[in-house]
Design an enzyme around this catalytic site. Structure first.
Site, PDB file in Angstrom:
ATOM      1  CG  HIS A  12      -2.767  75.053 -22.430  1.00 49.21           C
ATOM      2  ND1 HIS A  12      -2.506  73.637 -23.114  1.00 49.21           N
ATOM      3  CD2 HIS A  12      -4.296  74.452 -22.001  1.00 49.21           C
ATOM      4  CE1 HIS A  12      -3.404  73.553 -23.903  1.00 49.21           C
ATOM      5  NE2 HIS A  12      -4.583  73.733 -23.504  1.00 49.21           N
ATOM      6  CG  HIS A  14      -8.739  76.175 -23.522  1.00 48.89           C
ATOM      7  ND1 HIS A  14      -8.693  76.109 -25.317  1.00 48.89           N
ATOM      8  CD2 HIS A  14      -8.531  75.039 -23.298  1.00 48.89           C
ATOM      9  CE1 HIS A  14      -7.967  74.998 -25.346  1.00 48.89           C
ATOM     10  NE2 HIS A  14      -7.506  74.590 -24.444  1.00 48.89           N
ATOM     11  CG  LEU A  15     -10.451  83.113 -21.531  1.00 49.65           C
ATOM     12  CD1 LEU A  15      -9.146  84.365 -22.003  1.00 49.65           C
ATOM     13  CD2 LEU A  15     -10.618  82.788 -19.871  1.00 49.65           C
ATOM     14  CG  ASN A  40      -9.504  75.730 -28.891  1.00 48.11           C
ATOM     15  OD1 ASN A  40      -9.134  76.671 -28.007  1.00 48.11           O
ATOM     16  ND2 ASN A  40      -9.909  74.222 -28.771  1.00 48.11           N
ATOM     17  CE  LYS A  98      -2.360  73.555 -28.188  1.00 53.92           C
ATOM     18  NZ  LYS A  98      -3.238  73.289 -27.920  1.00 53.92           N
ATOM     19  CG  HIS A 135      -3.620  68.183 -28.949  1.00 54.18           C
ATOM     20  ND1 HIS A 135      -4.347  68.410 -27.105  1.00 54.18           N
ATOM     21  CD2 HIS A 135      -3.705  66.642 -28.591  1.00 54.18           C
ATOM     22  CE1 HIS A 135      -5.448  67.570 -27.055  1.00 54.18           C
ATOM     23  NE2 HIS A 135      -5.131  66.181 -27.848  1.00 54.18           N
ATOM     24  CG  HIS A 173      -2.765  69.515 -22.505  1.00 53.38           C
ATOM     25  ND1 HIS A 173      -2.376  68.214 -23.208  1.00 53.38           N
ATOM     26  CD2 HIS A 173      -3.851  70.211 -23.082  1.00 53.38           C
ATOM     27  CE1 HIS A 173      -2.728  68.480 -24.573  1.00 53.38           C
ATOM     28  NE2 HIS A 173      -3.840  69.489 -24.522  1.00 53.38           N
ATOM     29  CG  LEU A 218     -10.333  64.667 -25.435  1.00 52.01           C
ATOM     30  CD1 LEU A 218     -10.358  64.445 -26.756  1.00 52.01           C
ATOM     31  CD2 LEU A 218      -8.680  63.133 -25.006  1.00 52.01           C
ATOM     32  CG  ASP A 246      -6.105  71.618 -21.755  1.00 52.51           C
ATOM     33  OD1 ASP A 246      -6.670  72.116 -22.056  1.00 52.51           O
ATOM     34  OD2 ASP A 246      -6.984  70.670 -21.903  1.00 52.51           O
TER      35      ASP A 246
HETATM   36  C1  NCD Z   1      -9.670  71.373 -25.454  1.00 51.19           C
HETATM   37  C2  NCD Z   1     -10.924  72.563 -25.233  1.00 51.19           C
HETATM   38  O1  NCD Z   1     -12.262  72.343 -25.423  1.00 51.19           O
HETATM   39  O2  NCD Z   1     -11.204  73.409 -26.918  1.00 51.19           O
HETATM   40  N1  NCD Z   1     -10.463  70.113 -24.613  1.00 51.19           N
HETATM   41  C3  NCD Z   1      -9.638  69.359 -23.542  1.00 51.19           C
HETATM   42  O3  NCD Z   1     -10.160  68.447 -22.994  1.00 51.19           O
HETATM   43  N2  NCD Z   1      -8.402  69.344 -22.935  1.00 51.19           N
HETATM   44  C4  NCD Z   1      -9.272  71.012 -25.955  1.00 51.19           C
HETATM   45  C5  NCD Z   1      -7.883  70.314 -25.935  1.00 51.19           C
HETATM   46  O4  NCD Z   1      -6.660  71.531 -25.191  1.00 51.19           O
HETATM   47  O5  NCD Z   1      -6.986  69.375 -25.754  1.00 51.19           O
HETATM   48 ZN    ZN Z   2      -6.055  72.640 -24.137  1.00 50.82          ZN
END
Ligand code: NCD
Ligand code: ZN
Length: 346
Positions: A12, A14-15, A40, A98, A135, A173, A218, A246
Site C-alpha cells: 500500500h 502513495h507515490l 488516488n 481500490k 479504505h 491500514h 487516516l 501507506d
Molecule cells: C492518504 C493520502 O494522502 O493519499 N492519506 C492518509 O492519511 N493515509 C490516503 C489514504 O490512504 O487514506
Molecule cells: Zn493510503
C-alpha cells in the site's frame, strides 16, 4: 547486530506524481521489490491507459538499474465500466481495485458513493478473483472519527462480504482491535495491511502536548488497546496480515496548516521502524513473514529471491526530503521514540 530479511514488498503505497514522485520513488526502490500503487491522483487512475502512463512515469522516476516493480490499481468510481477493469486485469495492468468511500480521505471525492452502484464491478471482480482493496471508514458526519473504521465494518463490510462470498478483500491500514478481530473471524479470502505508524503511535503522540500534524493520517491513530492488537496481529505470524506502509507524502506547508492534510511520509524508514517494533515485541524472527511472505501469498505472486540486511545501529537520515523545484519539502515520519535500526548498505 545484523539481521537478514528476504527483500520486502510494500502492499500500500502513495507515490504521487510530478516533482513529489521524483523525490519519493527512489526510497521505495532502494529497499522494496514491488509495491501496490495507490490510484488516488487528481484525476484518479480509472483506465488502463491512465495506469500504463502512470506506471511509465513511475519507472522514469527510478534510479538507473532499479528493478522496482509498481503494481497498478484501479480507482473505483460510481460509473466505472466493469469491462475496462476486467480487460485491465486480464492484460496484467491492474492487480487490484481500490474502494474509497467518497469523501473518506485525501483525493477520494470521486470515490464510491454507495456500493450498490458498483454491484456489477464487484460481481466481475469476484468471478475473476481480482482483489478489492478497501479504505474502511464511513464518511457519516455523525460518526466520531475514532469510530469510523468499526462502523464501516459493521455497516458496509459485513454485508459486502455476505453479498460476495468469494470476493477477495484487503482491509487496508487497519487501525483498531475491532478490525483485527474481524479479519481473523473471516476465511482466508480476507486479509489486512498494517502500517508502521499504526504500530508505533497512539493518539497521545498525535494530540498530547500540542498537535503533531506530521503524525496525522487516516485512519487516525487510535489508543493503546488498539495499538496492542495491531502489534499482536503483525508479529503473530498470521498470514492474514502484511505490510502496507501507506506512505502518503504531502508538502510540509500543506501538513502544517489550519487544515493539515492526512498522510504520513514514511517510505525512507519503513523497515527500520518495523524492526524496532518487532524487536520490542520480541518477534524479530516473524518480521520477514510480515514484510516479505504474507503479501505475495495473498496476491498469488512469487516471493522475492534476494535479501536485505537490517542493522541495529543509529540511522543517519535527514528530517526532510526536498521536493525538486518546489521550494518545499516532505517531512519523514518521526515518532517520539528514538530509532535504533537502519538498512545496511548492500
Ligand atoms: C492518504 C493520502 O494522502 O493519499 N492519506 C492518509 O492519511 N493515509 C490516503 C489514504 O490512504 O487514506
Ligand atoms: Zn493510503
Amino acid at each position: 547486530m545484523k539481521i537478514k530479511v528476504r527483500r520486502p514488498d510494500d502492499w500500500h503505497l502513495h507515490l504521487r506524481d510530478g516533482a513529489i514522485l521524483q523525490a519519493v520513488a527512489p526510497f521505495s526502490a532502494a529497499v522494496f521489490a514491488r509495491a501496490i500503487i495507490m490510484p488516488n491522483l487528481v484525476p484518479p487512475i480509472t483506465t488502463m491507459a491512465a495506469a500504463l502512463a502512470y506506471r511509465r512515469r513511475i519507472l522514469a522516476a527510478l534510479p538507473p538499474n532499479a528493478t522496482f516493480q509498481p503494481l497498478m490499481t484501479c480507482y473505483l468510481t460510481d460509473d466505472l465500466s466493469p469491462d475496462e477493469l476486467r480487460l485491465g486485469a486480464e492484460r496484467g495492468v491492474f492487480v487490484a481495485a481500490k474502494l474509497y468511500p467518497a469523501g473518506a480521505t485525501t483525493n477520494s471525492a470521486r470515490g464510491v458513493s454507495d456500493v450498490r452502484k458498483i454491484w456489477p464491478v464487484l460481481e466481475m471482480m469476484e468471478r475473476i478473483g481480482l482483489p478489492l482493496l478497501v479504505h474502511g471508514e464511513v464518511v457519516d458526519e455523525d460518526v466520531d472519527i475514532f469510530d469510523r473504521e468499526a462502523v464501516f465494518i459493521e455497516r458496509e463490510l459485513t454485508p459486502l462480504l455476505a453479498d460476495f462470498p468469494a470476493l477477495r478483500v484487503v482491509l487496508e491500514h487497519v487501525s483498531t482491535q475491532t478490525a483485527v478481530e474481524f479479519v481473523l473471524a473471516q476465511d482466508d479470502r480476507v486479509a489486512a495491511t498494517i502500517t508502521p505508524h499504526h504500530l508505533l503511535l497512539t493518539r497521545n503522540d498525535l494530540l498530547a502536548g500540542g498537535v503533531h500534524p506530521h503524525l496525522y493520517c487516516l485512519p487516525i491513530v487510535k489508543g493503546a488497546k488498539d495499538r496492542r492488537a495491531l502489534r499482536t496481529a503483525a508479529t503473530s505470524g498470521s498470514p492474514r496480515f502484511f505490510l502496507g506502509s501507506d506512505s502518503a507524502p504531502h508538502p510540509v506547508r500543506r501538513k502544517e496548516s489550519a487544515r493539515g492534510r492526512a498522510g504520513i511520509f514514511n517510505s525512507p524508514v519503513i523497515m527500520p521502524w518495523l524492526a524496532q517494533a518487532f524487536e520490542q515485541e520480541q518477534a524479530l524472527p516473524n518480521l520477514e513473514a510480515f514484510s516479505s511472505l504474507h503479501g505475495p501469498r495473498f496476491y498469488g505472486l512469487p516471493i522475492n529471491e534476494d535479501f536485505i540486511q537490517l542493522e541495529r545501529k543509529e540511522p543517519d537520515f535527514p528530517a526532510c526530503v526536498e521536493i525538486p523545484g518546489g521550494n518545499d519539502c516532505l517531512r519523514i515520519f518521526s515518532p517520539p521514540e528514538k530509532l535504533h535500526w537502519r538498512v545496511a548498505a548492500a
